[in-house]
Design a protein around this motif. Structure first.
Motif, PDB file in Angstrom:
ATOM      1  N   ASP A   3       0.841  -1.202   0.000  1.00 25.77           N
ATOM      2  CA  ASP A   3       0.000   0.000   0.000  1.00 25.77           C
ATOM      3  C   ASP A   3       0.875   1.250   0.000  1.00 25.77           C
ATOM      4  OD1 ASP A   3      -2.053   1.849   0.341  1.00 25.77           O
ATOM      5  OD2 ASP A   3      -2.119   1.570   2.509  1.00 25.77           O
TER       6      ASP A   3
ATOM      7  N   PHE B 221      -3.138   5.543   9.749  1.00 22.58           N
ATOM      8  CA  PHE B 221      -3.391   4.114   9.534  1.00 22.58           C
ATOM      9  C   PHE B 221      -2.440   3.475   8.528  1.00 22.58           C
ATOM     10  CE2 PHE B 221      -8.106   3.628  10.980  1.00 22.58           C
ATOM     11  CZ  PHE B 221      -7.800   4.285  12.156  1.00 22.58           C
TER      12      PHE B 221
ATOM     13  N   GLY C 297       0.339   1.658   6.811  1.00 22.68           N
ATOM     14  CA  GLY C 297       1.359   0.714   7.261  1.00 22.68           C
ATOM     15  C   GLY C 297       1.061   0.065   8.602  1.00 22.68           C
ATOM     16  N   VAL C 298      -0.093   0.410   9.187  1.00 25.57           N
ATOM     17  CA  VAL C 298      -0.461  -0.086  10.523  1.00 25.57           C
ATOM     18  C   VAL C 298      -1.404  -1.289  10.388  1.00 25.57           C
ATOM     19  CG1 VAL C 298      -1.650   0.593  12.657  1.00 25.57           C
ATOM     20  CG2 VAL C 298      -0.189   2.233  11.471  1.00 25.57           C
TER      21      VAL C 298
ATOM     22  N   ARG D 161      -4.409  -4.089  10.787  1.00 24.08           N
ATOM     23  CA  ARG D 161      -5.864  -3.897  10.864  1.00 24.08           C
ATOM     24  C   ARG D 161      -6.324  -3.766  12.317  1.00 24.08           C
ATOM     25  NH1 ARG D 161      -8.901  -8.738   8.417  1.00 24.08           N
ATOM     26  NH2 ARG D 161      -7.226  -8.431   6.932  1.00 24.08           N
TER      27      ARG D 161
ATOM     28  N   SER E 278       4.656  -6.616   3.423  1.00 20.90           N
ATOM     29  CA  SER E 278       3.491  -5.770   3.710  1.00 20.90           C
ATOM     30  C   SER E 278       2.815  -6.164   5.009  1.00 20.90           C
ATOM     31  CB  SER E 278       2.499  -5.906   2.545  1.00 20.90           C
ATOM     32  OG  SER E 278       1.227  -5.429   2.893  1.00 20.90           O
ATOM     33  N   ALA E 279       2.148  -5.193   5.634  1.00 22.65           N
ATOM     34  CA  ALA E 279       1.374  -5.476   6.851  1.00 22.65           C
ATOM     35  C   ALA E 279       0.000  -6.053   6.521  1.00 22.65           C
ATOM     36  CB  ALA E 279       1.196  -4.184   7.650  1.00 22.65           C
ATOM     37  N   SER E 280      -0.378  -6.019   5.248  1.00 23.17           N
ATOM     38  CA  SER E 280      -1.740  -6.426   4.873  1.00 23.17           C
ATOM     39  C   SER E 280      -1.911  -7.936   4.827  1.00 23.17           C
ATOM     40  CB  SER E 280      -2.088  -5.848   3.504  1.00 23.17           C
ATOM     41  OG  SER E 280      -3.329  -6.376   3.071  1.00 23.17           O
ATOM     42  N   LYS E 281      -3.030  -8.392   5.352  1.00 28.66           N
ATOM     43  CA  LYS E 281      -3.369  -9.817   5.256  1.00 28.66           C
ATOM     44  C   LYS E 281      -4.039 -10.123   3.922  1.00 28.66           C
ATOM     45  CE  LYS E 281      -3.580 -10.780  10.142  1.00 28.66           C
ATOM     46  NZ  LYS E 281      -4.307 -11.260  11.291  1.00 28.66           N
ATOM     47  N   ASN E 282      -4.287  -9.091   3.123  1.00 27.61           N
ATOM     48  CA  ASN E 282      -4.927  -9.264   1.818  1.00 27.61           C
ATOM     49  C   ASN E 282      -3.945  -9.077   0.663  1.00 27.61           C
ATOM     50  OD1 ASN E 282      -7.708  -9.546   2.842  1.00 27.61           O
ATOM     51  ND2 ASN E 282      -7.422  -7.434   3.521  1.00 27.61           N
TER      52      ASN E 282
HETATM   53  P1  B16 Z   1      -5.276  -5.480   5.908  1.00 24.65           P
HETATM   54  P2  B16 Z   1       1.187  -1.951   3.687  1.00 24.65           P
HETATM   55  C1  B16 Z   1      -1.044  -1.747   5.187  1.00 24.65           C
HETATM   56  O1  B16 Z   1      -0.425  -2.021   3.961  1.00 24.65           O
HETATM   57  C2  B16 Z   1      -1.919  -0.505   5.054  1.00 24.65           C
HETATM   58  O2  B16 Z   1      -1.117   0.623   4.776  1.00 24.65           O
HETATM   59  C3  B16 Z   1      -2.679  -0.282   6.349  1.00 24.65           C
HETATM   60  O3  B16 Z   1      -3.503   0.850   6.234  1.00 24.65           O
HETATM   61  C4  B16 Z   1      -3.519  -1.525   6.648  1.00 24.65           C
HETATM   62  O4  B16 Z   1      -4.236  -1.371   7.859  1.00 24.65           O
HETATM   63  C5  B16 Z   1      -2.582  -2.736   6.724  1.00 24.65           C
HETATM   64  O5  B16 Z   1      -1.880  -2.876   5.503  1.00 24.65           O
HETATM   65  C6  B16 Z   1      -3.351  -4.027   7.008  1.00 24.65           C
HETATM   66  O6  B16 Z   1      -4.158  -4.336   5.898  1.00 24.65           O
HETATM   67  O7  B16 Z   1      -6.469  -4.984   6.647  1.00 24.65           O
HETATM   68  O8  B16 Z   1      -5.520  -5.714   4.436  1.00 24.65           O
HETATM   69  O9  B16 Z   1      -4.664  -6.705   6.563  1.00 24.65           O
HETATM   70  O10 B16 Z   1       1.524  -0.502   3.498  1.00 24.65           O
HETATM   71  O11 B16 Z   1       1.896  -2.595   4.853  1.00 24.65           O
HETATM   72  O12 B16 Z   1       1.319  -2.740   2.420  1.00 24.65           O
END
Ligand code: B16
Ligand code: MG
Length: 216
Positions: free
Chosen positions: A11, A44, A46-47, A49, A114-118
């Protein structure tokens, strides 16, 4: 400089999913009876969920039991995924495919951190999955950035020494995580905000092949 591993945040680096996170959080805040602003959404980036929901509830001054908390996390993610479902190649940020292709042709290893689980779903949607030798995301880590864990796992998966890795990041905590991992940090975005990065660029259109070459 002999770099052999390149790690990309998702992201804010590869795609702008922050706008979809914002719409989903804003809807939840509305249901809970308060306004969530785009400015607050900056907090929010990089933070995780879970941490985002904790901050959202602090902003709205709302106390939740575990059951409500889990329900809201699920609801937000379902709303977010409805936006992701519609994503396509056109949403890849400018010149990201050029940089990925350049690196792929030079036979260096490429990972997502990435921090995202998606993350995997998003890469599939924008058709960038084949570029990545490893995907490390929110499902793999127990410690959030600025802890270096996500990037160290990426280096391990790529079989590259952390010191031979480069990280592209748009969040301050991500730059700190890269520095903590002893990797070369490249800030994508405002250089005043990302001033701890070793190199700064506004976006990938500013990253020429000659700069990439100088890292190899
Ligand atoms: P999810 P990154 C982060 O992506 C987003 O910047 C952050 O806003 C979000 O809460 C986090 O992923 C978790 O995402 O809800 O999809 O698990 O910048 O680490 O790629
Ligand atoms: Mg990011």
């Amino acid at each position: 400089m002999g770099k052999k591993g390149f790690v990309f945040d998702l992201d804010g680096v590869i795609v702008d999913t922050a706008k979809y996170h914002y719409l989903a959080w804003k809807k939840l805040a509305g249901e809970l009876g308060f306004v969530f602003t785009e400015e607050q959404n900056e907090l929010f980036k990089g933070v995780s969920r879970k941490r985002c929901l904790e901050i959202l509830l602090e902003i709205g001054n709302i106390k939740a039991n575990q059951e409500q908390f889990d329900k809201w996390m699920k609801e937000k993610n379902e709303d977010y995924l409805a936006y992701i479902e519609k994503m396509g190649k056109s949403e890849i940020l400018p010149d990201v495919p050029r940089v990925l292709s350049f690196l792929k042709n030079r036979n260096v290893k490429i990972a997502l951190g990435s921090a995202s689980k998606n993350a995997r779903t998003i890469l599939e949607k924008v058709e960038l999955l084949p570029y990545f030798d490893s995907i490390v995301d929110g499902n793999d880590v127990s410690k959030a950035k600025p802890d270096p864990q996500v990037f160290l796992i990426a280096a391990k998966n790529l079989h590259v020494d952390p010191m031979d890795c480069v990280v592209f990041e748009d969040a301050v905590a991500g730059i700190q995580a890269a520095n903590n991992a002893k990797m070369v940090s490249i800030g994508i975005g405002d250089s005043d905000i990302l001033n701890e990065a070793k190199y700064n660029f506004n976006d990938f259109t500013e990253i020429g092949d000659d700069f990439l070459e100088s890292l190899l």
